[in-house]
Write a protein that holds these residues in place. Structure first.
Motif, PDB file in Angstrom:
ATOM      1  N   ASP A 160       0.823  -1.211   0.000  1.00 23.88           N
ATOM      2  CA  ASP A 160       0.000   0.000   0.000  1.00 23.88           C
ATOM      3  C   ASP A 160       0.861   1.267   0.000  1.00 23.88           C
ATOM      4  OD1 ASP A 160       0.799  -0.907   2.581  1.00 23.88           O
ATOM      5  OD2 ASP A 160      -0.529   0.567   3.494  1.00 23.88           O
ATOM      6  N   ALA A 161       2.168   1.107   0.048  1.00 23.64           N
ATOM      7  CA  ALA A 161       3.074   2.259   0.136  1.00 23.64           C
ATOM      8  C   ALA A 161       3.949   2.373  -1.107  1.00 23.64           C
ATOM      9  CB  ALA A 161       3.946   2.139   1.394  1.00 23.64           C
ATOM     10  N   ILE A 162       3.443   1.888  -2.240  1.00 22.16           N
ATOM     11  CA  ILE A 162       4.149   2.004  -3.523  1.00 22.16           C
ATOM     12  C   ILE A 162       3.152   2.439  -4.605  1.00 22.16           C
ATOM     13  CG2 ILE A 162       6.011   0.344  -3.076  1.00 22.16           C
ATOM     14  CD1 ILE A 162       4.338  -1.798  -4.451  1.00 22.16           C
ATOM     15  N   ARG A 163       3.636   3.168  -5.581  1.00 18.82           N
ATOM     16  CA  ARG A 163       2.855   3.511  -6.773  1.00 18.82           C
ATOM     17  C   ARG A 163       3.806   3.502  -7.963  1.00 18.82           C
ATOM     18  NH1 ARG A 163      -0.453   3.131  -3.352  1.00 18.82           N
ATOM     19  NH2 ARG A 163      -2.396   4.328  -3.055  1.00 18.82           N
ATOM     20  N   GLY A 164       3.249   3.213  -9.169  1.00 19.49           N
ATOM     21  CA  GLY A 164       4.109   3.062 -10.338  1.00 19.49           C
ATOM     22  C   GLY A 164       3.876   4.089 -11.426  1.00 19.49           C
ATOM     23  N   VAL A 165       4.869   4.214 -12.320  1.00 19.50           N
ATOM     24  CA  VAL A 165       4.769   5.109 -13.475  1.00 19.50           C
ATOM     25  C   VAL A 165       3.780   4.526 -14.491  1.00 19.50           C
ATOM     26  CG1 VAL A 165       6.059   6.192 -15.363  1.00 19.50           C
ATOM     27  CG2 VAL A 165       7.176   5.859 -13.147  1.00 19.50           C
ATOM     28  N   ASN A 166       3.901   3.225 -14.739  1.00 21.54           N
ATOM     29  CA  ASN A 166       3.025   2.517 -15.687  1.00 21.54           C
ATOM     30  C   ASN A 166       3.010   3.141 -17.082  1.00 21.54           C
ATOM     31  OD1 ASN A 166       2.293   0.491 -13.850  1.00 21.54           O
ATOM     32  ND2 ASN A 166       0.735   1.823 -12.941  1.00 21.54           N
ATOM     33  N   LEU A 167       4.183   3.211 -17.713  1.00 25.58           N
ATOM     34  CA  LEU A 167       4.238   3.601 -19.134  1.00 25.58           C
ATOM     35  C   LEU A 167       3.375   2.620 -19.920  1.00 25.58           C
ATOM     36  CD1 LEU A 167       8.006   4.551 -19.650  1.00 25.58           C
ATOM     37  CD2 LEU A 167       6.060   6.070 -19.241  1.00 25.58           C
ATOM     38  N   GLN A 168       3.439   1.330 -19.575  1.00 27.87           N
ATOM     39  CA  GLN A 168       2.464   0.325 -19.999  1.00 27.87           C
ATOM     40  C   GLN A 168       1.570   0.074 -18.781  1.00 27.87           C
ATOM     41  OE1 GLN A 168       2.373  -0.749 -23.155  1.00 27.87           O
ATOM     42  NE2 GLN A 168       4.192   0.494 -23.586  1.00 27.87           N
ATOM     43  N   PRO A 169       0.260  -0.089 -19.003  1.00 20.25           N
ATOM     44  CA  PRO A 169      -0.663  -0.125 -17.865  1.00 20.25           C
ATOM     45  C   PRO A 169      -0.345  -1.188 -16.812  1.00 20.25           C
ATOM     46  CG  PRO A 169      -1.865  -0.260 -19.967  1.00 20.25           C
ATOM     47  CD  PRO A 169      -0.419  -0.152 -20.299  1.00 20.25           C
ATOM     48  N   ASP A 170       0.267  -2.314 -17.232  1.00 25.02           N
ATOM     49  CA  ASP A 170       0.487  -3.384 -16.255  1.00 25.02           C
ATOM     50  C   ASP A 170       1.936  -3.453 -15.753  1.00 25.02           C
ATOM     51  OD1 ASP A 170       1.564  -4.212 -18.608  1.00 25.02           O
ATOM     52  OD2 ASP A 170       0.715  -6.236 -18.559  1.00 25.02           O
ATOM     53  N   ASP A 171       2.708  -2.391 -15.967  1.00 27.45           N
ATOM     54  CA  ASP A 171       4.120  -2.419 -15.559  1.00 27.45           C
ATOM     55  C   ASP A 171       4.300  -2.668 -14.055  1.00 27.45           C
ATOM     56  OD1 ASP A 171       5.097  -2.067 -18.097  1.00 27.45           O
ATOM     57  OD2 ASP A 171       5.658   0.042 -17.837  1.00 27.45           O
ATOM     58  N   SER A 172       3.457  -2.047 -13.252  1.00 24.32           N
ATOM     59  CA  SER A 172       3.619  -2.200 -11.803  1.00 24.32           C
ATOM     60  C   SER A 172       3.259  -3.617 -11.361  1.00 24.32           C
ATOM     61  CB  SER A 172       2.755  -1.195 -11.051  1.00 24.32           C
ATOM     62  OG  SER A 172       3.284   0.089 -11.215  1.00 24.32           O
ATOM     63  N   GLU A 173       2.194  -4.143 -11.957  1.00 23.39           N
ATOM     64  CA  GLU A 173       1.788  -5.514 -11.643  1.00 23.39           C
ATOM     65  C   GLU A 173       2.908  -6.495 -11.998  1.00 23.39           C
ATOM     66  OE1 GLU A 173      -1.978  -7.859 -13.222  1.00 23.39           O
ATOM     67  OE2 GLU A 173      -2.350  -5.710 -12.970  1.00 23.39           O
ATOM     68  N   CYS A 174       3.501  -6.308 -13.178  1.00 26.21           N
ATOM     69  CA  CYS A 174       4.610  -7.178 -13.598  1.00 26.21           C
ATOM     70  C   CYS A 174       5.799  -7.020 -12.662  1.00 26.21           C
ATOM     71  CB  CYS A 174       5.054  -6.845 -15.023  1.00 26.21           C
ATOM     72  SG  CYS A 174       3.855  -7.303 -16.271  1.00 26.21           S
ATOM     73  N   ALA A 175       6.077  -5.781 -12.276  1.00 24.72           N
ATOM     74  CA  ALA A 175       7.207  -5.530 -11.375  1.00 24.72           C
ATOM     75  C   ALA A 175       6.990  -6.245 -10.044  1.00 24.72           C
ATOM     76  CB  ALA A 175       7.389  -4.035 -11.156  1.00 24.72           C
ATOM     77  N   LEU A 176       5.759  -6.197  -9.530  1.00 24.55           N
ATOM     78  CA  LEU A 176       5.461  -6.880  -8.262  1.00 24.55           C
ATOM     79  C   LEU A 176       5.657  -8.383  -8.388  1.00 24.55           C
ATOM     80  CD1 LEU A 176       2.404  -4.997  -6.758  1.00 24.55           C
ATOM     81  CD2 LEU A 176       4.614  -5.418  -5.668  1.00 24.55           C
ATOM     82  N   GLU A 178       7.605  -9.898 -10.493  1.00 25.30           N
ATOM     83  CA  GLU A 178       9.054 -10.135 -10.609  1.00 25.30           C
ATOM     84  C   GLU A 178       9.731 -10.106  -9.245  1.00 25.30           C
ATOM     85  OE1 GLU A 178      10.004  -7.726 -14.594  1.00 25.30           O
ATOM     86  OE2 GLU A 178      11.614  -7.670 -13.101  1.00 25.30           O
ATOM     87  N   MET A 179       9.364  -9.113  -8.442  1.00 24.55           N
ATOM     88  CA  MET A 179       9.991  -8.972  -7.122  1.00 24.55           C
ATOM     89  C   MET A 179       9.660 -10.183  -6.259  1.00 24.55           C
ATOM     90  SD  MET A 179       9.688  -4.910  -6.219  1.00 24.55           S
ATOM     91  CE  MET A 179       8.166  -4.388  -6.967  1.00 24.55           C
ATOM     92  N   GLN A 180       8.398 -10.611  -6.342  1.00 30.26           N
ATOM     93  CA  GLN A 180       7.979 -11.770  -5.551  1.00 30.26           C
ATOM     94  C   GLN A 180       8.709 -13.030  -6.029  1.00 30.26           C
ATOM     95  OE1 GLN A 180       3.743 -12.655  -5.727  1.00 30.26           O
ATOM     96  NE2 GLN A 180       3.771 -13.120  -3.545  1.00 30.26           N
ATOM     97  N   ALA A 181       8.812 -13.193  -7.342  1.00 30.45           N
ATOM     98  CA  ALA A 181       9.505 -14.365  -7.888  1.00 30.45           C
ATOM     99  C   ALA A 181      10.977 -14.379  -7.477  1.00 30.45           C
ATOM    100  CB  ALA A 181       9.385 -14.375  -9.411  1.00 30.45           C
ATOM    101  N   ALA A 182      11.555 -13.189  -7.305  1.00 31.68           N
ATOM    102  CA  ALA A 182      12.972 -13.090  -6.915  1.00 31.68           C
ATOM    103  C   ALA A 182      13.162 -13.316  -5.414  1.00 31.68           C
ATOM    104  CB  ALA A 182      13.522 -11.726  -7.323  1.00 31.68           C
ATOM    105  N   GLY A 183      12.045 -13.405  -4.671  1.00 34.64           N
ATOM    106  CA  GLY A 183      12.161 -13.737  -3.247  1.00 34.64           C
ATOM    107  C   GLY A 183      11.639 -12.705  -2.277  1.00 34.64           C
ATOM    108  N   ALA A 184      11.092 -11.598  -2.790  1.00 31.06           N
ATOM    109  CA  ALA A 184      10.550 -10.571  -1.885  1.00 31.06           C
ATOM    110  C   ALA A 184       9.181 -11.010  -1.355  1.00 31.06           C
ATOM    111  CB  ALA A 184      10.426  -9.242  -2.611  1.00 31.06           C
ATOM    112  N   ARG A 185       8.878 -10.603  -0.123  1.00 33.08           N
ATOM    113  CA  ARG A 185       7.532 -10.788   0.408  1.00 33.08           C
ATOM    114  C   ARG A 185       6.730  -9.535   0.101  1.00 33.08           C
ATOM    115  NH1 ARG A 185       6.741 -12.674   6.338  1.00 33.08           N
ATOM    116  NH2 ARG A 185       7.861 -10.761   6.841  1.00 33.08           N
ATOM    117  N   LEU A 186       5.453  -9.693  -0.204  1.00 34.97           N
ATOM    118  CA  LEU A 186       4.571  -8.552  -0.442  1.00 34.97           C
ATOM    119  C   LEU A 186       3.606  -8.477   0.726  1.00 34.97           C
ATOM    120  CD1 LEU A 186       3.650  -9.125  -4.224  1.00 34.97           C
ATOM    121  CD2 LEU A 186       5.723  -8.119  -3.258  1.00 34.97           C
ATOM    122  N   MET A 187       3.508  -7.314   1.340  1.00 34.88           N
ATOM    123  CA  MET A 187       2.700  -7.214   2.550  1.00 34.88           C
ATOM    124  C   MET A 187       2.129  -5.815   2.717  1.00 34.88           C
ATOM    125  SD  MET A 187       4.030  -8.187   6.360  1.00 34.88           S
ATOM    126  CE  MET A 187       4.608  -9.792   5.928  1.00 34.88           C
TER     127      MET A 187
END
Ligand code: VGL
Ligand code: ZN
Length: 196
Positions: A160-176, A178-187
Motif C-alpha cells: 500500500d506504500a508504492i505507486r508506479g509510473v506505468n508507461l504500460q498499464p500493467d508495468d507495476s503488476e509485472c514488477a510486483l 518479478e519482485m515476488q519471484a525473486a524472493g521478496a515478500r509482499l505485505m
C-alpha cells in the motif's frame, strides 16, 4: 529478531502530483510510510530515504538520449522530499542517479553524504531485513528490491506504500510479480507493523 530497517524510495516532489514526472497517486504512499518510519524509529531501527539526484545534463533525460523528461535535478524544489514525508531524526539520505551516464534506478547504486553506499551502511548497522516502499514501483522500487535480494537481505515490499509510473498499464503488476519471484515478500504496511 532480525534487525529491520525501512528504505523509503524517492518520495520527492517531482514524482508526486504536480511534479515533472508525476506518478499517479504518488503522494498516497506518504501516510503509510510515515507510520512505518515512526514505528521503526521508536524501536531504535534505521530509516533510510533514497532520492533521485540528477545533474542538469544526463543520458537519463530525453534531451540527451534517455527516456525521461527533466526531473529531480540536484538542489531544485522538484528534487526535494515531499513536504508531507516525516523522516525521523537520524534518518539517512541516499543520493543516486548523480552521474551523467547512468540511470541510477537502484538505491544500492547511491551514496550517503559521507560517501558510504547503502550496503555499507546496512552492514554497519547489522541490518538483515528491509521494508521497502516509495516511488516508483516499476523503476526505482523494483531495482532497489532486486539489488537488496542480490545482497542477501530479506525484503518485504509494502504494497500500500508504492505507486508506479506505468508507461504500460500493467508495468507495476509485472514488477510486483518479478519482485515476488525473486524472493521478496509482499505485505500491507498494517501487517508489517504488526510483525515489528
Ligand atoms: C524513477 C523514473 C526515472 C524512480 C527515477 O524513482 O522510480 N523513475 N527516474
Ligand atoms: Zn530519474
Amino acid at each position: 529478531m532480525l534487525q529491520t530497517a525501512l528504505l523509503i524510495v524517492d518520495v520527492q516532489n517531482d514524482f508526486c502530483p504536480g511534479g515533472a514526472l508525476a506518478v499517479n497517486e504518488g503522494d498516497q504512499v506518504i501516510p503509510p510510510l510515515n507510520r512505518v518510519a515512526e514505528a521503526i524509529a521508536q524501536r531504535g531501527g534505521l530509516v533510510l530515504a533514497s532520492r533521485d539526484w540528477h545533474p542538469r545534463e544526463t543520458k537519463h533525460f530525453a534531451a540527451f538520449g534517455g527516456k525521461w523528461p527533466v526531473h529531480c535535478v540536484q538542489n531544485t524544489q522538484g528534487a526535494a522530499f515531499h513536504p508531507g514525508l516525516k523522516l525521523p531524526d537520524g534518518a539517512i539520505v541516499i543520493s543516486k542517479g548523480s552521474g551523467s551516464e547512468d540511470d541510477g534506478y537502484s538505491a544500492f547504486e547511491g551514496r550517503a553524504d559521507d560517501g558510504k553506499t547503502l550496503h555499507e551502511i546496512l552492514q554497519a548497522h547489522g541490518v538483515q531485513r528491509l521494508l521497502v516502499g516509495g516511488l516508483a514501483t516499476d523503476y526505482c522500487v523494483r531495482a532497489s528490491v532486486q539489488d537488496a535480494l542480490k545482497h542477501g537481505y530479506e525484503v518485504t515490499v509494502l504494497t500500500d506504500a508504492i505507486r508506479g509510473v506505468n508507461l504500460q498499464p500493467d508495468d507495476s503488476e509485472c514488477a510486483l510479480e518479478e519482485m515476488q519471484a525473486a524472493g521478496a515478500r509482499l505485505m500491507h504496511s498494517a501487517d508489517a507493523l504488526r510483525e515489528l
